[in-house]
Design a protein around this motif. Sequence first.
Motif, mmCIF file in Angstrom:
data_model
loop_
_atom_site.group_PDB
_atom_site.id
_atom_site.type_symbol
_atom_site.label_atom_id
_atom_site.label_comp_id
_atom_site.label_asym_id
_atom_site.label_seq_id
_atom_site.Cartn_x
_atom_site.Cartn_y
_atom_site.Cartn_z
ATOM 1 N N GLU A 299 -2.847 3.382 20.051
ATOM 2 C CA GLU A 299 -3.923 3.665 19.470
ATOM 3 C C GLU A 299 -3.734 4.123 18.039
ATOM 4 N N ASN A 300 -2.816 5.285 18.053
ATOM 5 C CA ASN A 300 -2.489 5.788 16.898
ATOM 6 C C ASN A 300 -1.718 4.947 15.955
ATOM 7 N N SER A 301 -0.706 4.178 16.448
ATOM 8 C CA SER A 301 0.215 3.450 15.384
ATOM 9 C C SER A 301 -0.959 2.219 14.711
ATOM 10 N N GLU A 302 -1.627 1.874 15.594
ATOM 11 C CA GLU A 302 -2.827 0.804 15.237
ATOM 12 C C GLU A 302 -3.607 1.310 14.046
ATOM 13 N N ALA A 303 -3.864 2.631 14.135
ATOM 14 C CA ALA A 303 -4.748 3.375 13.038
ATOM 15 C C ALA A 303 -3.920 3.614 11.805
ATOM 16 N N ALA A 304 -2.581 3.858 12.296
ATOM 17 C CA ALA A 304 -1.825 4.382 10.814
ATOM 18 C C ALA A 304 -1.493 2.875 10.105
ATOM 19 N N GLN A 305 -1.290 1.665 10.995
ATOM 20 C CA GLN A 305 -1.040 0.394 10.387
ATOM 21 C C GLN A 305 -2.401 0.009 9.420
ATOM 22 N N VAL A 306 -3.417 0.371 9.950
ATOM 23 C CA VAL A 306 -4.725 0.049 9.444
ATOM 24 C C VAL A 306 -4.791 0.932 7.828
ATOM 25 N N ILE A 307 -4.572 2.195 7.932
ATOM 26 C CA ILE A 307 -4.472 2.900 6.937
ATOM 27 C C ILE A 307 -3.388 2.579 5.706
ATOM 28 N N LEU A 308 -2.327 2.105 6.370
ATOM 29 C CA LEU A 308 -1.381 1.737 5.641
ATOM 30 C C LEU A 308 -1.854 0.436 4.443
ATOM 31 N N GLU A 309 -2.571 -0.336 5.289
ATOM 32 C CA GLU A 309 -3.095 -1.596 4.655
ATOM 33 C C GLU A 309 -4.115 -1.171 3.529
ATOM 34 N N GLU A 310 -4.763 -0.096 3.641
ATOM 35 C CA GLU A 310 -5.626 0.536 2.602
ATOM 36 C C GLU A 310 -4.482 0.892 1.572
ATOM 37 N N VAL A 311 -3.721 1.668 1.947
ATOM 38 C CA VAL A 311 -2.700 2.284 1.001
ATOM 39 C C VAL A 311 -2.155 1.162 0.098
ATOM 40 N N LYS A 312 -1.721 -0.051 0.687
ATOM 41 C CA LYS A 312 -1.167 -1.001 -0.236
ATOM 42 C C LYS A 312 -2.271 -1.569 -1.009
ATOM 43 N N VAL A 313 -3.661 -1.745 -0.773
ATOM 44 C CA VAL A 313 -4.759 -2.115 -1.569
ATOM 45 C C VAL A 313 -4.821 -1.067 -2.657
ATOM 46 N N LEU A 314 -4.878 0.133 -2.368
ATOM 47 C CA LEU A 314 -5.062 1.350 -3.452
ATOM 48 C C LEU A 314 -3.877 1.087 -4.495
ATOM 49 N N VAL A 315 -2.782 0.835 -3.873
ATOM 50 C CA VAL A 315 -1.658 0.846 -4.825
ATOM 51 C C VAL A 315 -1.552 -0.663 -5.759
ATOM 52 N N ASN A 316 -1.921 -1.521 -5.296
ATOM 53 C CA ASN A 316 -2.346 -2.670 -5.959
ATOM 54 C C ASN A 316 -3.392 -2.604 -7.319
ATOM 55 N N ASP A 317 -4.198 -1.871 -6.695
ATOM 56 C CA ASP A 317 -5.376 -1.283 -7.885
ATOM 57 C C ASP A 317 -5.173 -0.428 -8.625
ATOM 58 N N ASN A 318 -3.962 0.191 -8.666
ATOM 59 C CA ASN A 318 -3.177 1.087 -9.560
ATOM 60 C C ASN A 318 -4.111 2.665 -9.214
ATOM 61 N N MET A 319 -4.305 2.705 -7.939
ATOM 62 C CA MET A 319 -5.133 3.909 -7.745
ATOM 63 C C MET A 319 -3.783 4.813 -7.118
ATOM 64 N N LEU A 320 -3.005 5.311 -7.875
ATOM 65 C CA LEU A 320 -1.997 5.863 -7.173
ATOM 66 C C LEU A 320 -2.134 7.146 -6.601
ATOM 67 N N SER A 321 -2.802 8.104 -7.120
ATOM 68 C CA SER A 321 -2.890 9.463 -6.450
ATOM 69 C C SER A 321 -3.805 9.137 -5.172
ATOM 70 N N GLU A 322 -4.741 8.191 -5.171
ATOM 71 C CA GLU A 322 -5.356 8.257 -3.981
ATOM 72 C C GLU A 322 -4.376 7.426 -2.927
ATOM 73 N N ALA A 323 -3.699 6.580 -3.558
ATOM 74 C CA ALA A 323 -2.842 5.850 -2.498
ATOM 75 C C ALA A 323 -1.693 6.783 -1.844
ATOM 76 N N LEU A 324 -1.323 7.845 -2.545
ATOM 77 C CA LEU A 324 -0.516 8.666 -2.159
ATOM 78 C C LEU A 324 -1.213 9.653 -1.055
ATOM 79 N N GLU A 325 -2.336 10.034 -1.318
ATOM 80 C CA GLU A 325 -3.200 10.977 -0.466
ATOM 81 C C GLU A 325 -3.266 10.214 0.888
ATOM 82 N N LYS A 326 -3.708 8.920 0.656
ATOM 83 C CA LYS A 326 -4.186 8.167 1.745
ATOM 84 C C LYS A 326 -2.739 7.870 2.515
ATOM 85 N N PHE A 327 -1.666 7.708 2.022
ATOM 86 C CA PHE A 327 -0.351 7.325 2.565
ATOM 87 C C PHE A 327 0.021 8.785 3.440
ATOM 88 N N GLN A 328 -0.182 9.800 2.935
ATOM 89 C CA GLN A 328 0.160 10.970 3.542
ATOM 90 C C GLN A 328 -0.504 11.104 4.937
#
Lengths: 429, 178
Positions: A299-328
């Motif tokens: 379950e956890n790894s699946e949840a992490a994968q979902v968040i990671l996808e969100e991080v990818k989107v944030l990076v693409n949208d140039n929201m770098l600080s948010e991406a880093l927070e989400k990544f953590q």
Amino acid sequence: MPERLIKQFNKLQKTEPSMEWAENTRNFLVAKVTQDTLGKESSWAFTLRLNSMAWVKRIAPSPTKVVSFLIIIGLIGGTNMVAQAEYIPKRPLYTVKRTFEKIELVMALTPESETKVNLKHATKRKDEAVKIAQKEDIAPEEKTENINTVVKSMEQNISAANNTLQIASESDKNSESTAKLAKEINKNVSANIKDLDKVKEISSEAVGEVVDEALDELEKAEDTSIKVLIDQVQQTNEEGQTDSSEVVSKEEVKEILNVKIQRTDEKLQKIGEKVKVVGPEQQIGGPIADKSDVNQVKENSEAAQVILEEVKVLVNDNMLSEALEKFQETSKITKESEKTISKIEKVANEVIKETASTSTDKGGVKGIIELEGEDSSEVIDLKIEDILNYAPLGGEIIQSATQTPEVGTSSLNYLYSTKAKDLLKEFEE
Amino acid sequence: MKRPIENSDKFLVIKSCQGDSEAFGLLFDRYSKKIYRFVYYKVATKELAEDFTSQCFLKAWEQISTGVKVANFQAWMYKIARNQVIDYYRTREREELPLIYRDEDIESELKVDPDKNLDSQNLEKILLELKSDIREIVVLKFIEGLSIKEISRIVDKSSANVRVIIHRALKELNKHIK
């Protein structure tokens, strides 16, 4: 020359002028000097020459001292060169090498230069860890001890570099020098994480724990450096600078984040594979892991994968600080999952060992089959297939089973391959 | 043994030049016996040797007082002494040349038996019978204890040449003492 002749020559040294002549001549000469120099003023140049003579002689080193000094310097340099090649911490030359490194660190006067030295030493320690891990003619215990020593030392270097960066960023968040430092730390840490992961893969469990701690420290330093770089990019954007003089560009930071994302992605994939392997649906001789634990990891790894996808989107949208927070967030979940799966792996290893010994007592494949309470050729075939599928990497097991196992290797992968090799051999017989 | 700078020849020469007569006196004390011996084994008479030695120091002072730079005082003094003796005999008629410049065979005149009675006097006699260029090198090497390099500088010969002369001299001396 005959000794008698030498003695006679020595006697001839007593040939002297008369005392009277000597005294008279001396007095005459002294009087002459006095008379000739009477009223003669000594020039300043002459006085200077006279006085400087003594001083020059005192200050200037003698040729013997110069040569001795050069020899000592040469010897020290030579020893250092030889010591640099040493990578086993228990050897005397390694101590020499570390002493030189300590001197190098003391000689670094500014925080920037100190950080550079720390990073350089961290890379050296990583290289040593890789070399020791690949070394075959060394006892497993010794290997573990040596790797732990160098990895701990590396952790200290990275921790020191990270502290310096934190202090620098607190005092002058947006300075170019801080950004340069962050960039340098990031580059170094990124490369070291990759290599340290390899060390972990090919080393024993005891090494794995120490490497994990070092990896945590490396990731902390990586996060700090990325944060500083993001701040720098944002500051540049606010000021509207678009010239090539900027220390770090947005694209560079995005690239750094993408590397980090990719690394975590790979980790999550590995966790997924391991979950499949140790999951309750595929086991030899009964369940080897707690179902709730495995499910939790899943379950956890699946949840992490979902968040990671969100991080990818944030990076693409140039929201770098948010991406880093989400990544953590995803990083934290991934680490927890890794720890849990590691524990499960450990238990699995023990079960496999036990099963292997029991099966040997009872007669190999047949032993396992008997444990299941069945005895038919059809079942044997199925079990063999089951055993082969039991390997974490499926078909690769056959290939790895044909390879000579490395001393000290204890990954689940290896255990399965060894087991499969034995079973295949017995079955063929 | 190396002298301290304040007591070195170079320092004393400079001090003498500045008018420190005692400094020159010290140089005299240091080298007068050596120069005397060197000249003595050239001219073979005590009075003449003393006279040459006095003149040698006087000449040295004359040059020092003009501010001449002296790299090696000892070698310089030997060279002055040597040139003085040569000049002296050059200005005189050839018949008055001392024994050192005579080329006739000396063995017939050697009355002593070195093997039985070799003392310093005998050796002195043997020395005086040696050729001048050989003798001065023998004196500098075995009585004054100078190095080959120092001797070559004084007598204006190469080190190899000096070595050969010493070898020949020893051969000659051995002939007399056997």
